[in-house]
Scaffold this motif. Structure first.
Motif, mmCIF file in Angstrom:
data_model
loop_
_atom_site.group_PDB
_atom_site.id
_atom_site.type_symbol
_atom_site.label_atom_id
_atom_site.label_comp_id
_atom_site.label_asym_id
_atom_site.label_seq_id
_atom_site.Cartn_x
_atom_site.Cartn_y
_atom_site.Cartn_z
ATOM 1 N N ARG A 69 3.953 1.724 -9.649
ATOM 2 C CA ARG A 69 2.708 1.568 -8.899
ATOM 3 C C ARG A 69 2.748 2.387 -7.617
ATOM 4 N NH1 ARG A 69 0.494 -0.969 -4.726
ATOM 5 N NH2 ARG A 69 2.441 -1.898 -4.039
ATOM 6 N N ARG A 70 3.853 2.296 -6.912
ATOM 7 C CA ARG A 70 3.984 3.054 -5.665
ATOM 8 C C ARG A 70 3.997 4.556 -5.914
ATOM 9 N NH1 ARG A 70 8.219 -0.353 -1.907
ATOM 10 N NH2 ARG A 70 6.969 -2.260 -1.844
ATOM 11 N N MET A 93 1.221 9.873 -5.728
ATOM 12 C CA MET A 93 0.628 10.986 -6.477
ATOM 13 C C MET A 93 -0.875 11.080 -6.210
ATOM 14 S SD MET A 93 2.746 10.712 -10.062
ATOM 15 C CE MET A 93 1.721 11.890 -10.897
ATOM 16 N N ASP A 94 -1.548 9.941 -6.177
ATOM 17 C CA ASP A 94 -2.981 9.942 -5.884
ATOM 18 C C ASP A 94 -3.249 10.471 -4.476
ATOM 19 O OD1 ASP A 94 -3.424 8.882 -8.382
ATOM 20 O OD2 ASP A 94 -3.740 6.821 -7.669
ATOM 21 N N HIS A 95 -2.433 10.058 -3.530
ATOM 22 C CA HIS A 95 -2.602 10.504 -2.140
ATOM 23 C C HIS A 95 -2.404 12.010 -2.010
ATOM 24 C CE1 HIS A 95 -2.566 10.340 2.225
ATOM 25 N NE2 HIS A 95 -1.434 11.037 2.209
ATOM 26 N N ARG A 126 10.588 -4.863 -10.822
ATOM 27 C CA ARG A 126 10.900 -3.795 -9.857
ATOM 28 C C ARG A 126 10.420 -2.447 -10.377
ATOM 29 N NH1 ARG A 126 16.753 -3.448 -8.771
ATOM 30 N NH2 ARG A 126 16.109 -1.853 -7.325
ATOM 31 N N LEU A 127 10.612 -2.191 -11.661
ATOM 32 C CA LEU A 127 10.172 -0.929 -12.248
ATOM 33 C C LEU A 127 8.650 -0.800 -12.179
ATOM 34 C CD1 LEU A 127 10.765 1.697 -13.702
ATOM 35 C CD2 LEU A 127 10.782 0.434 -15.842
ATOM 36 N N THR A 128 7.950 -1.883 -12.454
ATOM 37 C CA THR A 128 6.494 -1.868 -12.361
ATOM 38 C C THR A 128 6.049 -1.551 -10.943
ATOM 39 O OG1 THR A 128 6.319 -3.473 -14.157
ATOM 40 C CG2 THR A 128 4.411 -3.259 -12.700
ATOM 41 N N GLU A 129 6.696 -2.135 -9.967
ATOM 42 C CA GLU A 129 6.345 -1.876 -8.566
ATOM 43 C C GLU A 129 6.646 -0.435 -8.177
ATOM 44 O OE1 GLU A 129 4.964 -2.449 -4.684
ATOM 45 O OE2 GLU A 129 4.588 -3.491 -6.571
#
Length: 97
Positions: A38-39, A44-46, A32-35
């Protein structure tokens, strides 16, 4: 007497079962932390947000002078990271220049 032993045996089995399920919960938490990470990176990229990372006194200065070992030592002092983590982080920082 036998009833007490049966109850104790059932209690021991229940406790062992509870202990065996704990690593599965930890694995689920890690996933869950990895997901979530990632989100967050996608958001941040957006938005165009750039994370320069924590302020690491001396690390970038040592890297600029080519003093990789001193940079790793400064990184460890600033973050408390172990040697392997500090080495990987400093090498990543050196690759970004």
């Amino acid at each position: 007497m036998e009833a007490t032993l049966v109850v104790l045996l059932l209690l021991v089995v229940a406790l062992l079962g509870a202990q065996l399920s704990v690593p599965a919960r930890r694995d689920g938490t890690a996933a869950r932390l990895t997901e979530i990470e990632r989100r967050l990176q996608l958001v941040m990229d957006h938005l165009g947000v750039v994370d320069d990372g924590p302020a690491l006194p001396g690390v970038r200065e040592h890297l600029a002078r080519g003093e990789k070992i001193k940079a790793i030592k400064a990184y460890r002092a600033a973050t408390g990271a172990d040697l392997k983590t500090a080495k990987e982080a400093v090498e990543a920082m050196a690759g970004q220049r």
